[in-house]
Design a protein around this motif. Structure first.
Motif, PDB file in Angstrom:
ATOM      1  N   GLN A  22     -11.124   3.774 -19.331  1.00  0.00           N
ATOM      2  CA  GLN A  22     -11.262   2.493 -18.437  1.00  0.00           C
ATOM      3  C   GLN A  22     -10.645   1.386 -19.301  1.00  0.00           C
ATOM      4  O   GLN A  22     -10.113   0.418 -18.921  1.00  0.00           O
ATOM      5  CB  GLN A  22     -12.872   2.267 -18.467  1.00  0.00           C
ATOM      6  N   ALA A  23     -11.218   1.253 -20.729  1.00  0.00           N
ATOM      7  CA  ALA A  23     -10.528   0.125 -21.356  1.00  0.00           C
ATOM      8  C   ALA A  23      -8.987   0.292 -21.540  1.00  0.00           C
ATOM      9  O   ALA A  23      -8.412  -0.945 -21.405  1.00  0.00           O
ATOM     10  CB  ALA A  23     -11.112   0.208 -22.901  1.00  0.00           C
ATOM     11  N   THR A  41      -6.883   1.430 -19.263  1.00  0.00           N
ATOM     12  CA  THR A  41      -6.338   0.934 -17.849  1.00  0.00           C
ATOM     13  C   THR A  41      -6.476  -0.745 -17.557  1.00  0.00           C
ATOM     14  O   THR A  41      -5.919  -1.369 -17.251  1.00  0.00           O
ATOM     15  CB  THR A  41      -7.208   1.455 -16.852  1.00  0.00           C
ATOM     16  N   ALA A  42      -7.775  -1.160 -18.241  1.00  0.00           N
ATOM     17  CA  ALA A  42      -7.830  -2.547 -18.151  1.00  0.00           C
ATOM     18  C   ALA A  42      -6.606  -3.310 -19.258  1.00  0.00           C
ATOM     19  O   ALA A  42      -6.631  -4.333 -18.801  1.00  0.00           O
ATOM     20  CB  ALA A  42      -9.399  -2.982 -18.622  1.00  0.00           C
ATOM     21  N   CYS A  43      -6.698  -2.627 -20.365  1.00  0.00           N
ATOM     22  CA  CYS A  43      -5.865  -3.317 -21.375  1.00  0.00           C
ATOM     23  C   CYS A  43      -4.383  -3.346 -20.805  1.00  0.00           C
ATOM     24  O   CYS A  43      -3.753  -4.421 -20.846  1.00  0.00           O
ATOM     25  CB  CYS A  43      -5.679  -2.466 -22.583  1.00  0.00           C
ATOM     26  N   ASP A  69      -3.338  -3.786 -17.806  1.00  0.00           N
ATOM     27  CA  ASP A  69      -3.447  -4.712 -16.835  1.00  0.00           C
ATOM     28  C   ASP A  69      -3.792  -6.152 -17.441  1.00  0.00           C
ATOM     29  O   ASP A  69      -2.890  -6.987 -16.919  1.00  0.00           O
ATOM     30  CB  ASP A  69      -4.644  -4.552 -15.843  1.00  0.00           C
ATOM     31  N   ALA A  70      -4.155  -6.186 -18.365  1.00  0.00           N
ATOM     32  CA  ALA A  70      -4.294  -7.576 -19.069  1.00  0.00           C
ATOM     33  C   ALA A  70      -3.004  -7.904 -19.832  1.00  0.00           C
ATOM     34  O   ALA A  70      -2.676  -8.925 -19.612  1.00  0.00           O
ATOM     35  CB  ALA A  70      -5.493  -7.379 -20.194  1.00  0.00           C
ATOM     36  N   LEU A  99      -0.066  -6.869 -18.717  1.00  0.00           N
ATOM     37  CA  LEU A  99       0.642  -7.299 -17.797  1.00  0.00           C
ATOM     38  C   LEU A  99       0.499  -8.745 -17.132  1.00  0.00           C
ATOM     39  O   LEU A  99       1.467  -9.487 -16.615  1.00  0.00           O
ATOM     40  CB  LEU A  99       0.329  -6.370 -16.452  1.00  0.00           C
ATOM     41  N   SER A 100      -0.512  -9.224 -17.571  1.00  0.00           N
ATOM     42  CA  SER A 100      -0.775 -10.919 -17.076  1.00  0.00           C
ATOM     43  C   SER A 100      -0.321 -11.742 -18.181  1.00  0.00           C
ATOM     44  O   SER A 100      -0.662 -12.950 -17.932  1.00  0.00           O
ATOM     45  CB  SER A 100      -2.188 -11.102 -16.609  1.00  0.00           C
ATOM     46  N   GLU A 101      -0.144 -11.120 -19.545  1.00  0.00           N
ATOM     47  CA  GLU A 101      -0.164 -12.010 -20.440  1.00  0.00           C
ATOM     48  C   GLU A 101       1.451 -12.786 -20.358  1.00  0.00           C
ATOM     49  O   GLU A 101       2.607 -11.915 -19.931  1.00  0.00           O
ATOM     50  CB  GLU A 101       0.119 -11.438 -21.799  1.00  0.00           C
ATOM     51  N   VAL A 149       4.601 -10.719 -21.759  1.00  0.00           N
ATOM     52  CA  VAL A 149       4.346  -9.311 -21.260  1.00  0.00           C
ATOM     53  C   VAL A 149       5.770  -8.601 -21.599  1.00  0.00           C
ATOM     54  O   VAL A 149       5.729  -7.425 -21.742  1.00  0.00           O
ATOM     55  CB  VAL A 149       4.642  -9.237 -19.556  1.00  0.00           C
ATOM     56  N   ILE A 204       1.825  -1.404 -22.875  1.00  0.00           N
ATOM     57  CA  ILE A 204       1.193  -1.108 -21.518  1.00  0.00           C
ATOM     58  C   ILE A 204       1.520   0.446 -21.271  1.00  0.00           C
ATOM     59  O   ILE A 204       0.716   1.160 -20.816  1.00  0.00           O
ATOM     60  CB  ILE A 204       2.062  -1.980 -20.646  1.00  0.00           C
ATOM     61  N   ARG A 205       2.798   0.931 -22.002  1.00  0.00           N
ATOM     62  CA  ARG A 205       2.927   2.134 -21.463  1.00  0.00           C
ATOM     63  C   ARG A 205       1.864   3.428 -22.305  1.00  0.00           C
ATOM     64  O   ARG A 205       1.351   4.178 -21.457  1.00  0.00           O
ATOM     65  CB  ARG A 205       4.517   2.488 -21.776  1.00  0.00           C
ATOM     66  N   LEU A 238      -1.338   3.360 -20.359  1.00  0.00           N
ATOM     67  CA  LEU A 238      -1.348   4.235 -19.042  1.00  0.00           C
ATOM     68  C   LEU A 238      -1.462   5.774 -19.546  1.00  0.00           C
ATOM     69  O   LEU A 238      -2.110   6.464 -19.170  1.00  0.00           O
ATOM     70  CB  LEU A 238      -0.065   3.855 -18.424  1.00  0.00           C
ATOM     71  N   HIS A 244      -8.170  -8.519 -25.677  1.00  0.00           N
ATOM     72  CA  HIS A 244      -8.222  -7.170 -24.937  1.00  0.00           C
ATOM     73  C   HIS A 244      -7.526  -6.031 -25.658  1.00  0.00           C
ATOM     74  O   HIS A 244      -8.060  -4.729 -25.826  1.00  0.00           O
ATOM     75  CB  HIS A 244      -7.487  -7.268 -23.544  1.00  0.00           C
ATOM     76  N   ARG A 288       7.016   8.494 -17.241  1.00  0.00           N
ATOM     77  CA  ARG A 288       7.294   7.243 -17.855  1.00  0.00           C
ATOM     78  C   ARG A 288       8.155   7.243 -19.078  1.00  0.00           C
ATOM     79  O   ARG A 288       8.133   8.284 -19.766  1.00  0.00           O
ATOM     80  CB  ARG A 288       5.986   6.795 -18.398  1.00  0.00           C
ATOM     81  N   LEU A 300       8.756  -1.994 -15.677  1.00  0.00           N
ATOM     82  CA  LEU A 300       8.252  -2.468 -16.886  1.00  0.00           C
ATOM     83  C   LEU A 300       9.315  -2.599 -17.901  1.00  0.00           C
ATOM     84  O   LEU A 300       9.656  -3.343 -18.802  1.00  0.00           O
ATOM     85  CB  LEU A 300       7.293  -1.514 -17.288  1.00  0.00           C
ATOM     86  N   ARG A 354       5.402  -8.394 -11.961  1.00  0.00           N
ATOM     87  CA  ARG A 354       3.868  -8.081 -12.332  1.00  0.00           C
ATOM     88  C   ARG A 354       2.974  -7.664 -11.070  1.00  0.00           C
ATOM     89  O   ARG A 354       2.505  -6.434 -11.057  1.00  0.00           O
ATOM     90  CB  ARG A 354       3.175  -9.271 -12.753  1.00  0.00           C
ATOM     91  N   MET A 356     -14.033  -5.940 -21.702  1.00  0.00           N
ATOM     92  CA  MET A 356     -12.718  -6.024 -21.182  1.00  0.00           C
ATOM     93  C   MET A 356     -12.496  -6.890 -20.227  1.00  0.00           C
ATOM     94  O   MET A 356     -11.455  -7.812 -20.108  1.00  0.00           O
ATOM     95  CB  MET A 356     -12.219  -4.570 -20.749  1.00  0.00           C
ATOM     96  N   THR A 415     -11.891 -10.370 -21.542  1.00  0.00           N
ATOM     97  CA  THR A 415     -10.539 -10.696 -22.358  1.00  0.00           C
ATOM     98  C   THR A 415      -9.669 -10.853 -21.331  1.00  0.00           C
ATOM     99  O   THR A 415      -8.347 -11.073 -21.708  1.00  0.00           O
ATOM    100  CB  THR A 415     -10.335  -9.443 -23.346  1.00  0.00           C
ATOM    101  N   TYR A 416      -9.675 -10.602 -20.154  1.00  0.00           N
ATOM    102  CA  TYR A 416      -8.550 -10.672 -19.328  1.00  0.00           C
ATOM    103  C   TYR A 416      -7.917 -12.256 -19.211  1.00  0.00           C
ATOM    104  O   TYR A 416      -8.696 -13.401 -19.042  1.00  0.00           O
ATOM    105  CB  TYR A 416      -8.971 -10.428 -17.732  1.00  0.00           C
ATOM    106  N   PRO A 417      -6.680 -12.123 -19.251  1.00  0.00           N
ATOM    107  CA  PRO A 417      -5.991 -13.513 -19.777  1.00  0.00           C
ATOM    108  C   PRO A 417      -6.052 -14.601 -18.570  1.00  0.00           C
ATOM    109  O   PRO A 417      -5.489 -15.571 -18.696  1.00  0.00           O
ATOM    110  CB  PRO A 417      -4.847 -13.256 -20.312  1.00  0.00           C
ATOM    111  N   SER A 470     -10.382  -2.132 -12.053  1.00  0.00           N
ATOM    112  CA  SER A 470     -10.085  -2.318 -13.373  1.00  0.00           C
ATOM    113  C   SER A 470      -8.689  -3.216 -13.595  1.00  0.00           C
ATOM    114  O   SER A 470      -8.372  -3.840 -14.455  1.00  0.00           O
ATOM    115  CB  SER A 470      -9.833  -1.191 -14.426  1.00  0.00           C
ATOM    116  N   THR A 504      -4.477  -8.200 -11.873  1.00  0.00           N
ATOM    117  CA  THR A 504      -3.289  -8.906 -11.713  1.00  0.00           C
ATOM    118  C   THR A 504      -2.909  -8.604 -10.313  1.00  0.00           C
ATOM    119  O   THR A 504      -2.810  -7.462  -9.647  1.00  0.00           O
ATOM    120  CB  THR A 504      -2.213  -8.203 -12.634  1.00  0.00           C
TER     121      THR A 504
END
Lengths: 133, 133, 133, 133
Positions: A33-34, A36-38, A40-41, A43-45, A48, A55-56, A59, A110, B74, C43, C52, D6, D9-11, D73, D76
Motif C-alpha cells: 500500500q505504501a 502504491t501511494a508513494c 502516486d505522490a 507523480l504529483s511532485e 516528477v 516511481i518504477r 510500482l 512520502h 516496465r 514515465l 500525470r 501516506m 504526505t501527499y503533496p 491509494s 493524482t
C-alpha cells in the motif's frame, strides 16, 4: 488487520512459525500500500522527472509484495521452495525500493515513510526466510 | 495481445531482447489466466478434495505470473537483479504448477491445457533469464 | 491465449455466452498489459509532467482490468450481480483511460496503441454486459 | 499500516475526506488478505465440496478489494465517477462474500473472522461512497 486471527483458524498444520508468518504478511500488505501511494505522490511532485526510477521501483515493489502476501496467506499444499523463491525476489524488490526512497527521504516525506515500510518488510521477510532455510 | 506493439513504442532504450521479452510477457499473462481458470475448474470437479494442492499451486502461479508480467512490462529504471529474481521465482511457480497439473492431465482436460501454459511460460521465462545472465 | 480453450474444459455449466466471455477476458488481459506498459512509457517521456493524469488512469485501468479478468475467469457459484457491477466499473475505467490516451495519440504512439486496447476492451465488456442484462 | 501517514504526505490536494479514505483503504487490504486466507482455509476443510461457492466468492472479493485499495491509494488526476463505480462493485463483492461466510460462521472460525472483515469493509466503503455522492 486480521492476519494473525486468520492464521489461528487454519484447519490443518502450518509448517512456518505463525508469529513470523503473520508479521511478514502484515509487513507485505503495508509495504504494498505504501509503495502504491508513494508512486502516486511522486507523480504529483513538481520534480516528477527526477523521480522516474523511484516511481518504477515503487510500482514493482507494490506488485511483488502483493503477490508474496497472497502466496504466504496460503498453507494448503505448502511448498518450501516456492515460498523461499518468492521471499527472495520480494526482499530484492523491498531493498531496491527502500534504497531509492531513502535518497529522497530528506526532501519528500512520502519517500521517508515508504522507505520505512520497505525496510520493515525486507526485515520481516528476511526473518521468515531464515526460519525456513 | 498488444505486447510487442507496446514494446516498439517505448520512447527510450530497452536493455532486454525485445522478442524474448514480448514472448515472456505474453506467456506470463496467458499462464496467469489459465491458472485462474484451472483453479476454478478444479473447484467444480466432483473430486475437488483430491485437487486441493493443484488449486493452491494454480492460485500461486496466477499471482506470480501476474506480478512478473507487470514487472517485465516496465523498462524505466531497469534493474537486472530485480528482473532475474522475479523470473527465477516465477519459473519455480510455473514448474510446480505444471507438475501438479500434469498429474491430472489425463483425467481433467483443464489441467492438460493449463500444464501446457505453465510449460510454455517456464520456457519463455527461462530463455529470457538466460539472455540476462 | 488459452482463454477459449480453458472455457471449453470447464466441467459444469457456464451461464454466460462462451464466445462473448472469451472475447471479454482476452480484451481485459490485453488492456491490462497495454496500460501497465503505457504508464511506464509515459514515465519515460521528456514531458512526463504533462502526462500525470494519463499515467494515473493507466494504472487504475490496469488494476481494474486485471481484477475483472480474474472474476470473469471463474464460473463456479456464478453471481450475475457481481459480474455486472465489475463489468460496469471496468468499462468506466477503460473509457476514462481511452479518453486520456486518445488526447496524446497523435504525439505518443504508446498512447495510440493503448487507446485502441481500451476501446476494444470497453466494447467487449459492453457486449458481455448487454448479454447479461 | 502506513495508510494514514501516506495520505498526510501527499503533496497536492485530496478531494476525499482523509479519515474516511484511510479507513476504507485499511479495511480493503485487511479484507483482501482475510478472503485470500479464508479461501485457502476452506480448501483444507474436510467438507471442501460444500464450500465451493464460498471459496469462489472469497477469491473474487480478494481481487475486488485489492484493486479498489490501489485505486483509492491514488489521488493524482482524481475521477469521482471511477472511484464511485469501483466502490460500488467492491461493496457488492464484500456483501456477497460476507453473506457466504456468515452461513458457515458457526462451523468454521475462518468464515466467522472473514465475514467480520467483509462487513467492516462494506461499511467503510459505503461511508466513503456516501461522502462522495
Amino acid at each position: 488487520m486480521k492476519t494473525a486471527a486468520m492464521i489461528q483458524t487454519y484447519p490443518a498444520d502450518i509448517t512456518l512459525d505463525r508469529e513470523l508468518l503473520a508479521r511478514a504478511i502484515d509487513a507485505l500488505i503495508t509495504c504494498s500500500q505504501a509503495c502504491t501511494a508513494c508512486a502516486d505522490a511522486c507523480l504529483s511532485e513538481e520534480m516528477v522527472a527526477d523521480l522516474r526510477t523511484c516511481i518504477r521501483t515503487n510500482l514493482d515493489c507494490a506488485d511483488s509484495c502483493g503477490a508474496t502476501a497472497r502466496i504466504l496467506s496460503r498453507h494448503t499444499g505448502y511448498d518450501a521452495d516456492l515460498t523461499r523463491a518468492h521471499l527472495e525476489a520480494c526482499i530484492a524488490a523491498c531493498r531496491a525500493c527502500g534504497d531509492q526512497c531513502e535518497q529522497h527521504a530528506g526532501m519528500h516525506e512520502h519517500c521517508r515513510v515508504c522507505a520505512e515500510a520497505c525496510r520493515s518488510c525486507e526485515e520481516a521477510c528476511g526473518e521468515l526466510l531464515t526460519s525456513i532455510a
